[in-house]
Design a protein around this motif. Structure first.
Motif, PDB file in Angstrom:
ATOM      1  N   GLY A   1      39.575  39.582  45.405  1.00  0.00           N
ATOM      2  CA  GLY A   1      39.456  40.763  44.543  1.00  0.00           C
ATOM      3  C   GLY A   1      39.599  40.412  43.081  1.00  0.00           C
ATOM      4  N   ASN A   2      40.562  39.550  42.757  1.00  0.00           N
ATOM      5  CA  ASN A   2      40.740  39.111  41.369  1.00  0.00           C
ATOM      6  C   ASN A   2      39.537  38.323  40.870  1.00  0.00           C
TER       7      ASN A   2
ATOM      8  N   ARG B   1      37.168  39.425  37.919  1.00  0.00           N
ATOM      9  CA  ARG B   1      37.287  38.457  36.818  1.00  0.00           C
ATOM     10  C   ARG B   1      38.586  38.641  36.034  1.00  0.00           C
ATOM     11  N   GLY B   2      39.685  38.667  36.771  1.00  0.00           N
ATOM     12  CA  GLY B   2      40.999  38.761  36.138  1.00  0.00           C
ATOM     13  C   GLY B   2      42.066  38.340  37.122  1.00  0.00           C
ATOM     14  N   PRO B   3      43.153  37.710  36.666  1.00  0.00           N
ATOM     15  CA  PRO B   3      44.173  37.181  37.594  1.00  0.00           C
ATOM     16  C   PRO B   3      45.217  38.193  38.035  1.00  0.00           C
TER      17      PRO B   3
ATOM     18  N   GLU C   1      51.035  45.511  51.101  1.00  0.00           N
ATOM     19  CA  GLU C   1      51.709  46.498  51.942  1.00  0.00           C
ATOM     20  C   GLU C   1      50.901  47.770  52.124  1.00  0.00           C
ATOM     21  N   GLU C   2      50.139  48.149  51.094  1.00  0.00           N
ATOM     22  CA  GLU C   2      49.334  49.357  51.185  1.00  0.00           C
ATOM     23  C   GLU C   2      48.062  49.167  50.373  1.00  0.00           C
ATOM     24  N   CYS C   3      47.075  50.010  50.641  1.00  0.00           N
ATOM     25  CA  CYS C   3      45.787  49.877  49.960  1.00  0.00           C
ATOM     26  C   CYS C   3      45.965  50.005  48.447  1.00  0.00           C
ATOM     27  N   THR C   4      45.275  49.137  47.716  1.00  0.00           N
ATOM     28  CA  THR C   4      45.321  49.152  46.255  1.00  0.00           C
ATOM     29  C   THR C   4      43.896  49.159  45.722  1.00  0.00           C
ATOM     30  N   ARG C   5      43.641  50.023  44.740  1.00  0.00           N
ATOM     31  CA  ARG C   5      42.298  50.127  44.159  1.00  0.00           C
ATOM     32  C   ARG C   5      42.324  49.695  42.694  1.00  0.00           C
ATOM     33  N   GLN C   6      41.354  48.868  42.305  1.00  0.00           N
ATOM     34  CA  GLN C   6      41.228  48.431  40.925  1.00  0.00           C
ATOM     35  C   GLN C   6      39.756  48.488  40.512  1.00  0.00           C
ATOM     36  N   GLN C   7      39.519  48.647  39.208  1.00  0.00           N
ATOM     37  CA  GLN C   7      38.142  48.739  38.680  1.00  0.00           C
ATOM     38  C   GLN C   7      37.984  47.856  37.453  1.00  0.00           C
TER      39      GLN C   7
ATOM     40  N   ARG D   1      28.015  47.101  34.846  1.00  0.00           N
ATOM     41  CA  ARG D   1      28.197  48.172  35.842  1.00  0.00           C
ATOM     42  C   ARG D   1      29.665  48.219  36.248  1.00  0.00           C
ATOM     43  N   MET D   2      30.101  49.401  36.690  1.00  0.00           N
ATOM     44  CA  MET D   2      31.481  49.571  37.107  1.00  0.00           C
ATOM     45  C   MET D   2      31.639  49.107  38.555  1.00  0.00           C
ATOM     46  N   VAL D   3      32.563  48.187  38.774  1.00  0.00           N
ATOM     47  CA  VAL D   3      32.825  47.671  40.121  1.00  0.00           C
ATOM     48  C   VAL D   3      34.221  48.119  40.553  1.00  0.00           C
ATOM     49  N   THR D   4      34.300  48.798  41.685  1.00  0.00           N
ATOM     50  CA  THR D   4      35.571  49.252  42.260  1.00  0.00           C
ATOM     51  C   THR D   4      35.867  48.407  43.494  1.00  0.00           C
ATOM     52  N   VAL D   5      37.074  47.859  43.553  1.00  0.00           N
ATOM     53  CA  VAL D   5      37.481  47.029  44.697  1.00  0.00           C
ATOM     54  C   VAL D   5      38.757  47.610  45.295  1.00  0.00           C
TER      55      VAL D   5
END
Length: 531
Positions: free
Chosen positions: A307-308, A312-314, A324-330, A336-340
């Motif tokens: 995901g990092n 493109r970020g650490p 432990e639980e689902c985490t969302r980052q953008q 373009r906007m990428v959501t992981v």
């Protein structure tokens, strides 16, 4: 804690207990003296079964599946009101990742669940288990979470005593290695053996355990384990986190429902006949303003690191410990906007049982990027064995339609043997990997464990996003949604029922037509006889 005259382990307390239990050992009286116990230990040692044996309750604690949070049960046993707290087990595999933080929190919280504190910490170990130096060190680390005084209240509880056969437990202890002896000494030679198979048949083993705990508490002047104020703070913090999770879940469900309605209204598009993969690829991939990705896979397959790398970020996702639980980052990648969405991994070893908590997180993951993810990246390490049955079990929690949105993402590509390409690795990967490749339509990509800011890493991500966009074009730019899949399945079933009904009507008409034809033939024959 000061020793009060009401303490159950004083002579006065024992006399009062005897008076209140004249009606029998299970007499339900609020004046029975309390005995509070906490069960601690590794996964699979039989903590829940031991709790049921101690309380003589067959369904008190749910056995046969991992305990996900501290559970308290109570029963009146041998002139005591006994409270037992069952706790989640510590991990014994994945040593590099250690015990998840949520299990550590539950371990620390366990002593606050039976206020004002437990009289005994029962360290549960299988009778046939080999206590290595790693095992001892792990026990030491987990008990010291409860403070230095925890050992003074700890007793070894050996389960599955029937596995010893004719060997006495004393001989087993005497012949054990140095690590076992160190553990035994830390508990000041206190131990007991339970045979859970004798549950309900013989309560002598439970009465003997309670007698040993009585002696231990008397040696401590009748004092129980006193909870550290920090642990009480963890209890409050745990409740706050639970409230926040429920609130987050409600918000995400609302967003997901809005996205689902929009998806249902916009996905009724027919695929032109004769349009195949080659023709779509030749036209070039459709560039979307947003891409939504979900990372799924076993523990320690590199989901967070991947995901990092993609974003493109650490620091987008925390690495080095279990998710432990689902985490969302953008992040904005290539305009373009990428959501992981990073998802907790399931247990990879053959005997590992996935907790319901993890299964819920897997199901929730696709609602965190409404109206749904464009792709699910199934992470597989190139240096690990693939078990298709485990992958199928967890992915199909989301429905069978998940496969046409799935891409295999091989991590640690730099661990491939020198001169071996990813294609050669797949070719020699065995039946399970070939089955997964077939289910995913031969879609795959490989990334290496290299610095995310390097040109090579950026090229890998760009190539991955291009492959994803090609897959999306094949899926008519539709995102995956479990509800949409369910609606389609219902529509398919409705069509099948209609076709079956239509077939029945046609067959009935054909039978009637055949019968009419036979009737006409019989009439013609009868007329010919007359003339």
């Amino acid at each position: 804690m000061a020793l009060h005259s009401s303490d159950p382990f004083t002579a006065e307390g024992k006399q009062r207990a005897a008076k209140t239990t004249e009606g029998g050992p299970n007499h339900d009286s609020p004046s029975l003296p309390e005995l509070r116990l906490v069960l601690l230990g590794r996964k699979g040692t039989g903590k829940s079964s031991s709790g049921n044996t101690i309380l003589s309750i067959s369904g008190g604690f749910e056995s046969g599946k991992p305990t996900e949070e501290c559970v308290k049960r109570r029963a009146d046993i041998a002139s005591y009101r006994v409270t037992v707290v069952d706790t989640p087990g510590w991990e014994w595999y994945y040593s590099g990742n250690g015990t998840p933080a949520w299990v550590t929190r539950e371990t620390m919280r366990s002593v606050t669940v039976c206020s004002p504190g437990p009289h005994a910490l029962l360290l549960v170990i299988r009778s046939s288990a080999s206590v290595t130096e790693d095992y001892f060190r792990q026990v030491e680390e987990h008990l010291e979470l409860l403070g230095k005084t925890a050992w003074a209240h700890t007793m070894l509880l050996f389960t599955r005593g029937d596995e010893l056969g004719s060997i006495p437990i004393e001989q087993r202890i005497q012949n054990a290695g140095k690590s076992f002896q160190k553990l035994f000494e830390r508990c000041e030679n206190r131990f007991h053996v339970l045979e859970n198979k004798r549950f309900g048949k013989d309560d002598a083993q439970v009465k003997e355990l309670i007698r040993k705990i009585e002696e231990m508490v008397k040696e401590r002047g009748g004092r129980h384990y006193e909870s550290d104020p920090l642990l009480l703070g963890i209890e409050v913090e745990g409740k706050r986190r639970a409230r926040e999770r429920r609130k987050k879940q409600r918000i995400m469900e609302t967003q997901a429902q809005k996205g689902i309605i929009k998806a249902v209204l916009t996905t009724d598009v027919l695929v032109p006949e004769g349009l195949d993969e080659t023709s779509l690829f030749s036209r070039g991939s459709r560039r979307l303003p947003e891409l939504r990705l979900v990372l799924l896979g076993e523990r320690e397959t590199g989901k967070s690191s991947a995901g990092n790398t993609i974003l493109r970020g650490p620091t987008f996702f925390q690495t080095g410990q279990a998710t432990e639980e689902c985490t969302r980052q953008q992040a904005e990648i290539s305009g373009r906007m990428v959501t992981v969405v990073d998802v907790p991994g399931w247990e990879g070893c053959p005997e590992g049982i996935t907790p319901d908590r993890i299964k819920r997180e897997i199901c929730v993951s696709v609602t965190l990027c409404p109206p749904g993810p464009h792709v699910l990246l199934l992470t597989l390490r190139v240096d690990a064995i693939v078990r298709a049955s485990a992958v199928r079990e967890h992915l199909e929690l989301l429905g069978e339609g998940i496969w046409r949105h799935t891409v295999l993402l091989f991590t640690r590509g730099d661990q491939l043997r020198e001169g071996v390409t990813i294609e050669q690795h797949i070719q020699g990967g065995g039946k399970d990997l070939h089955w997964l490749m077939d289910k995913c339509g031969n879609r795959y990509h490989v990334i290496s464990s290299i610095a995310w800011e390097s040109d090579s890493s950026k090229a890998q991500v760009t190539s991955l996003l291009e492959k994803i966009e090609k897959m999306i074009s094949l899926n008519r730019c539709e995102a995956f949604s479990p509800v949409v899949q369910e609606i389609r399945e219902l529509g398919k079933q409705k069509n099948e029922r209609f076709n079956m009904k239509l077939k029945e009507v046609n067959e009935k008409l054909q039978r009637q037509e055949l019968e009419l034809k036979r009737m006409r033939e019989r009439e013609v024959k009868s007329i010919r006889r007359i003339f």
